[in-house]
Design a protein around this motif. Structure first.
Motif, PDB file in Angstrom:
ATOM      1  N   GLN A 189      42.298  31.005  33.916  1.00 14.83           N
ATOM      2  CA  GLN A 189      42.033  32.067  34.889  1.00 14.83           C
ATOM      3  C   GLN A 189      43.099  33.161  34.809  1.00 14.83           C
ATOM      4  O   GLN A 189      42.786  34.354  34.728  1.00 14.83           O
ATOM      5  CB  GLN A 189      42.010  31.437  36.283  1.00 14.83           C
ATOM      6  CG  GLN A 189      41.464  32.285  37.388  1.00 14.83           C
ATOM      7  CD  GLN A 189      41.424  31.486  38.681  1.00 14.83           C
ATOM      8  OE1 GLN A 189      42.459  31.062  39.207  1.00 14.83           O
ATOM      9  NE2 GLN A 189      40.231  31.260  39.200  1.00 14.83           N
ATOM     10  N   ARG A 249      42.665  37.016  33.440  1.00 15.06           N
ATOM     11  CA  ARG A 249      42.945  38.095  34.394  1.00 15.06           C
ATOM     12  C   ARG A 249      44.030  39.037  33.884  1.00 15.06           C
ATOM     13  O   ARG A 249      44.021  40.232  34.202  1.00 15.06           O
ATOM     14  CB  ARG A 249      43.336  37.504  35.748  1.00 15.06           C
ATOM     15  CG  ARG A 249      42.142  36.958  36.509  1.00 15.06           C
ATOM     16  CD  ARG A 249      42.515  36.322  37.832  1.00 15.06           C
ATOM     17  NE  ARG A 249      41.315  35.906  38.555  1.00 15.06           N
ATOM     18  CZ  ARG A 249      41.327  35.122  39.624  1.00 15.06           C
ATOM     19  NH1 ARG A 249      42.483  34.666  40.098  1.00 15.06           N
ATOM     20  NH2 ARG A 249      40.199  34.801  40.227  1.00 15.06           N
ATOM     21  N   ALA A 304      36.567  34.724  35.987  1.00 14.82           N
ATOM     22  CA  ALA A 304      37.724  35.628  35.961  1.00 14.82           C
ATOM     23  C   ALA A 304      37.347  36.980  35.369  1.00 14.82           C
ATOM     24  O   ALA A 304      37.804  38.025  35.834  1.00 14.82           O
ATOM     25  CB  ALA A 304      38.866  34.992  35.175  1.00 14.82           C
TER      26      ALA A 304
END
Length: 388
Positions: free
Chosen positions: A13, A17, A75
Motif C-alpha cells: 500500500q 501510494r 491504493a
C-alpha cells in the motif's frame, strides 16, 4: 478472524501510494483533456515491479495473490487517478492469467517478461457488438489453415487497443449450432495486433478518456499455431480463470475511487464557510457523507473476503460478484454525493469530483451488469430458476 492488513500488505500500500503521489490532479486532468494514454504513470508502475504482481517470479513477476493485487489496486484507485490510473494497468493483473495457468513454458517465456517489464501492452478481445454479455454467441471465427488460423470478425469495447502490441482474442473455431454445448467450440489466442489486418477505431465516450475504448475490425488475420492458448475449442473455460479476479479488482477499484471522492468532499465541507459556519456542520451535508463511508467500508470488506477465498482455492463466485455489485453502487453514490456537497463547484473540473463521478458509473456497467450479477446470485446462491 483478523480484519487488519498484514505488514506485507501495508508495505504494498505505501509503496504504491508513493508512486501515486508523484502524479497529481493536473497530470490526470491533462491526460483526460488530451485523451492521452498515461505513459509516464504506466512506466513508473512497471519500474516499481507492479505490472507483474500476480505473475510467476521466474518471469519477473512477484508471484503474489489476488488479495495482494486488490490491496495494490485499492491504493492506485484512491490515489487521484481514478479509472485512468487503474485501467491503464488493470489487464496485466487478470488478462494473462490463462497464459500463466495453461501456457507452455515457451509461451510464458515469450509473452510474460515483456508484459511485466512494460515493454509490451496487451488488450482483451472478447465482447462483440451483437453478443454483449452472451459470450457464447460471439461470431468472430478462426478457420484452421496450414500452420495456424485465419481470423475474421469484430470486437467491441476493447480497452487500450490504440496502445497494445498484443491481443488476447477469443474466437469461435466451431459454429455454435454445431456444438453439444454453447460453451464449446471457442478458442483463445494471444497474438500480435497486426494493424495491417486489424482496424482499431476509438469510441468517443463519457469518461475515462485517457484510456481508449475501441471497436476492432479483424480482416483475414493470420495467427500461428504457436499463439493458441491451450487446446482448440476450450477457450471459454479458460477465460473462467480470470473472471472472478477481474470482478474483485473492479470492485476494489470502485471502492478506492469512491473513497477518494469522499475525502475530497469532506475536506470541502470542512473548509467551505456559508452563513458563518462550515457546511459540514450541517447534518444535511454530514449525514449523507457518513452514510456513503459506511457503504464503501462494507463493500471493501466484501472485496477482501472474495480475494481471500480465491487465493485459498475456495468457491468465490457469489462473493466476487457481490463485491463488484456492492462496490460499483457504493462508489457511484459516494462520487455523486461528493459532487452535490461541492454544490456548483462540483460541476467544475477544478475539484475533480465530476471526473470521478463519471468514471464511477463505469464500475456499475463493466465487466458485468448489475442485473447479470443479481441473476447469478439468485440462481447459484438462492436456488431460484435460471432467468436467462
Amino acid at each position: 478472524m483478523d480484519f487488519d492488513l498484514s505488514e506485507e500488505h501495508r508495505a504494498i500500500q505505501e509503496s504504491v501510494r508513493g508512486i501515486t503521489r508523484r502524479f497529481g490532479d493536473d497530470y490526470w486532468t491533462r491526460a483526460e483533456q488530451d485523451e492521452r494514454f498515461p505513459e509516464e504513470w504506466y512506466q513508473a508502475m512497471a519500474e516499481g515491479g507492479w505490472l507483474g504482481v500476480t505473475m510467476p517470479a521466474e518471469y519477473g513477476g512477484a508471484n503474489l495473490g489476488v488479495l495482494e493485487a486488490a490491496v495494490m489496486m485499492h491504493a492506485v484507485a484512491s490515489g487521484g487517478g481514478g479509472m485512468a490510473a487503474v485501467s491503464s494497468i488493470h489487464i496485466n493483473l487478470f488478462g494473462p492469467h490463462p497464459i500463466v495457468v495453461l501456457g507452455t513454458p515457451e509461451q510464458k517465456q515469450r509473452w510474460l517478461p515483456p508484459l511485466i517489464a512494460g515493454r509490451q501492452k496487451a488488450c482483451f478481445g472478447v465482447t462483440e457488438p451483437d453478443a454483449g454479455l452472451d459470450t457464447t454467441s460471439i461470431t468472430t471465427f478462426a478457420a484452421k489453415v496450414d500452420g495456424g488460423y485465419r481470423v475474421n470478425g469484430r470486437k467491441m469495447w476493447t480497452s487500450t487497443a490504440q496502445q497494445a502490441h498484443k491481443i488476447m482474442l477469443l474466437t469461435r473455431t466451431t459454429p455454435k449450432e454445431q456444438c453439444q454445448r454453447p460453451t464449446d467450440g471457442m478458442t483463445l489466442f494471444y497474438t500480435d495486433l497486426d494493424r495491417t489486418k486489424v482496424e482499431v477505431k476509438r469510441i468517443p465516450k463519457m469518461g475515462r478518456m485517457a484510456v481508449d475504448s475501441n471497436a476492432v475490425f479483424i480482416d483475414d488475420l493470420f495467427i500461428p499455431d504457436a499463439d493458441r492458448v491451450g487446446e482448440e475449442g476450450k477457450g471459454f473455460n479458460y477465460l473462467l480463470h480470470s473472471l472472478n479476479p477481474e470482478r474483485v479488482l473492479v470492485g476494489i477499484e470502485a471502492v478506492g475511487i469512491g473513497q477518494d471522492a469522499l475525502q475530497r468532499a469532506a475536506k470541502y465541507a470542512r473548509e467551505r464557510i456559508v452563513f458563518g459556519r462550515p457546511i459540514g456542520q450541517n447534518q444535511g451535508i454530514a449525514h449523507p457523507l457518513a452514510e456513503r463511508w459506511a457503504a464503501l467500508e462494507a463493500a471493501y470488506l466484501m472485496c477482501l473476503r472474495a480475494a481471500w477465498l480465491y487465493d485459498q482455492g475456495k468457491p468465490c463466485g457469489a462473493e466476487a460478484n457481490a463485491a463488484k455489485f456492492l462496490s460499483g453502487r457504493a462508489s457511484f453514490e459516494a462520487t455523486t454525493q461528493a459532487v452535490l456537497t461541492h454544490g456548483g463547484m462540483g460541476y467544475a473540473r477544478e475539484y475533480q469530483v465530476e471526473r470521478l463521478m463519471r468514471e464511477s458509473l463505469l464500475t456499475r456497467i463493466a465487466p458485468i451488469t448489475e442485473q447479470m450479477v443479481l441473476s447469478f446470485i439468485a440462481e447459484k446462491v438462492l436456488g431460484l430458476p435460471k432467468s436467462y
